[in-house]
Design a protein around this motif. Structure first.
Motif, short mmCIF file in Angstrom:
data_model
loop_
_atom_site.label_atom_id
_atom_site.label_comp_id
_atom_site.label_asym_id
_atom_site.label_seq_id
_atom_site.Cartn_x
_atom_site.Cartn_y
_atom_site.Cartn_z
N LYS A 1 99.29 3.85 33.80
CA LYS A 1 97.93 3.48 33.40
C LYS A 1 97.82 2.12 32.72
CE LYS A 1 96.25 8.22 32.73
NZ LYS A 1 95.72 9.18 31.73
N GLU B 1 95.52 4.35 26.60
CA GLU B 1 95.73 4.85 27.96
C GLU B 1 97.12 5.44 28.18
OE1 GLU B 1 94.48 1.66 27.44
OE2 GLU B 1 92.41 2.34 27.72
N THR B 2 98.11 4.85 27.54
CA THR B 2 99.50 5.27 27.74
C THR B 2 100.06 5.83 26.44
OG1 THR B 2 99.84 3.58 29.43
CG2 THR B 2 101.81 4.51 28.40
N ASP C 1 104.45 9.17 28.21
CA ASP C 1 103.59 8.45 29.15
C ASP C 1 103.39 9.09 30.51
OD1 ASP C 1 105.97 7.15 30.65
OD2 ASP C 1 106.23 6.34 28.64
N ILE C 2 103.92 8.49 31.59
CA ILE C 2 103.54 8.94 32.93
C ILE C 2 104.05 10.33 33.27
CG2 ILE C 2 103.24 6.61 33.85
CD1 ILE C 2 105.98 6.75 35.05
N TYR D 1 101.01 7.64 38.16
CA TYR D 1 100.32 7.97 36.91
C TYR D 1 100.41 6.85 35.88
CZ TYR D 1 100.23 12.52 39.10
OH TYR D 1 100.01 13.53 40.00
N THR E 1 98.81 13.85 20.69
CA THR E 1 99.52 12.70 21.26
C THR E 1 99.97 11.78 20.13
OG1 THR E 1 97.60 11.23 21.47
CG2 THR E 1 98.00 12.78 23.28
N LYS F 1 104.14 12.76 31.16
CA LYS F 1 103.12 13.58 30.50
C LYS F 1 101.88 13.71 31.38
CE LYS F 1 99.84 11.94 28.45
NZ LYS F 1 98.88 11.11 27.71
N ASP F 2 101.43 12.58 31.91
CA ASP F 2 100.21 12.58 32.72
C ASP F 2 100.40 13.35 34.03
OD1 ASP F 2 98.77 11.09 30.86
OD2 ASP F 2 99.56 9.21 31.62
N LYS F 3 101.60 13.32 34.58
CA LYS F 3 101.86 14.10 35.79
C LYS F 3 101.78 15.59 35.49
CE LYS F 3 105.04 14.55 39.71
NZ LYS F 3 104.94 16.03 39.80
#
Length: 342
Positions: A288, A118-119, A198-199, A286, A215, A201-203
């Motif tokens: 996870k 997930e992360t 992590d977050i 974001y 990844t 990247k997701d943003k």
């Protein structure tokens, strides 16, 4: 003769420091009052560190954290710990290996960043970029937070696994920039690709316009890749403080791992808003997963041997120059069975 005496003295000091640290580990967890009740540290913009979460949850009490500013670089953060500007610092495990190779008297005590399903961190290009794969990156500029640290290691691993030669990889240009600025530099086409963790990247993915090439989880699976460290001197002088820090941070990691995601995100957002550092509070939305390999941040030997081997293969280190047990210890972690049984 003087030089020989100096080396003998340094070895004696190292052995003495190791014995003091070993003696400190024999004291049962939570059995003694922390020697130092305030820990100076550097934060990361728009992110909540596990020690910060631990303090908010009450796991560090009576220890208080003293934020002295933000860092944009793990190597800078751990160097600040060596010079005494902060009490603890965290960085990519490969950077810690290099620090130990340079004879810095430090010890990694808990893992705090890793990758799981997930992360994870990723290598991005713009949606309309001509870069479709690893070979297209030859001669291109790739943004990373720190040259020679984790992001460059992952990108290099991606290029190697894609069949690029050493000479071809050397033509890739790594450009340093703060993590929060990398996405903007990519959108402005000042960089051809960026590696984000992590977050953040997701943003970027959620904002649209970017395409993921790979990844770290796809490349290497789940593992821990960054740790917090203290100097040997600090550990020897403040063993109960270090124990409480590791205990609280480990418990915060497990709290995040076992608490419903919505509750974790709400807590992280509350922490960011309450500290008034002029940050982007939307980034925590974001979050996870805990994203740490070992339970409670336990460090695995592979978390360091991977980079030791990489540096040896690339001629940065000599074989046997740095050994894992000289770099890290799980002796203060309550999730270490040998500690928990005492």
């Amino acid at each position: 003769m003087k030089r020989r005496v100096f080396h003998i003295g340094r070895r004696v000091a190292a052995l003495l420091g190791a014995s003091l640290i070993a003696a400190a580990a024999s004291i049962p967890a939570r059995a003694q009052t922390p020697e130092k009740l305030e820990l100076r540290y550097q934060g990361w913009a728009s992110k909540v560190l596990y020690p910060e979460l631990a303090e908010d949850l009450g796991y560090l009490a009576p220890i208080k954290l003293n934020w002295v500013g933000n860092t944009i670089s793990g190597p800078q953060d751990i160097q600040a710990a060596v010079t005494g500007d902060v009490d603890f610092g965290g960085a990519f495990n490969g950077s810690i290996v290099k620090l130990v190779a340079a004879h810095a008297p430090v010890k990694a005590v808990i893992s705090y960043v890793g990758t799981d399903k997930e992360t994870n961190g990723g290598l991005f290009v713009l949606q309309d970029s001509p870069v479709k794969g690893a070979r297209d990156l030859i001669g291109r500029k790739i943004g990373v937070n720190t040259p020679g640290a984790y992001a460059q290691y992952l990108v290099t691993a991606y290029l190697q696994k894609s069949g690029l030669s050493k000479e071809e990889i050397e033509k890739v240009v790594f450009v340093a920039a703060p993590p929060v600025n990398l996405a903007q530099l990519l959108k402005q086409k000042q960089l051809d690709a960026v590696f984000l963790e992590d977050i953040i990247k997701d943003k970027l993915l959620a904002d649209g316009g970017a395409r993921l090439l790979t990844t770290d989880y796809q490349l290497l699976g789940s593992f821990g890749y960054a740790s917090y460290l203290f100097t040997d001197k600090f550990i020897a002088q403040n063993p109960n403080t270090v124990r409480k820090f590791v205990d609280g941070t480990a418990r915060a990691i497990e709290w995040a791992r076992n608490t419903p995601r919505a509750e974790v995100v709400a807590r992280l957002k509350k922490i960011v808003e309450a500290r008034h550092r002029n940050e982007d509070t939307s980034i925590v939305n974001y979050w996870k997963s805990a994203g740490v390999g070992g339970k409670g941040g336990l460090i695995a030997a592979e978390d360091f041997t991977t980079y030791i081997d990489w540096y040896v293969n690339n001629g940065v280190l000599k074989a046997g120059q740095v050994k894992p047990d000289a770099v890290y210890s799980n002796q203060f972690n309550p999730f270490n069975q040998s500690v928990a049984s005492k």
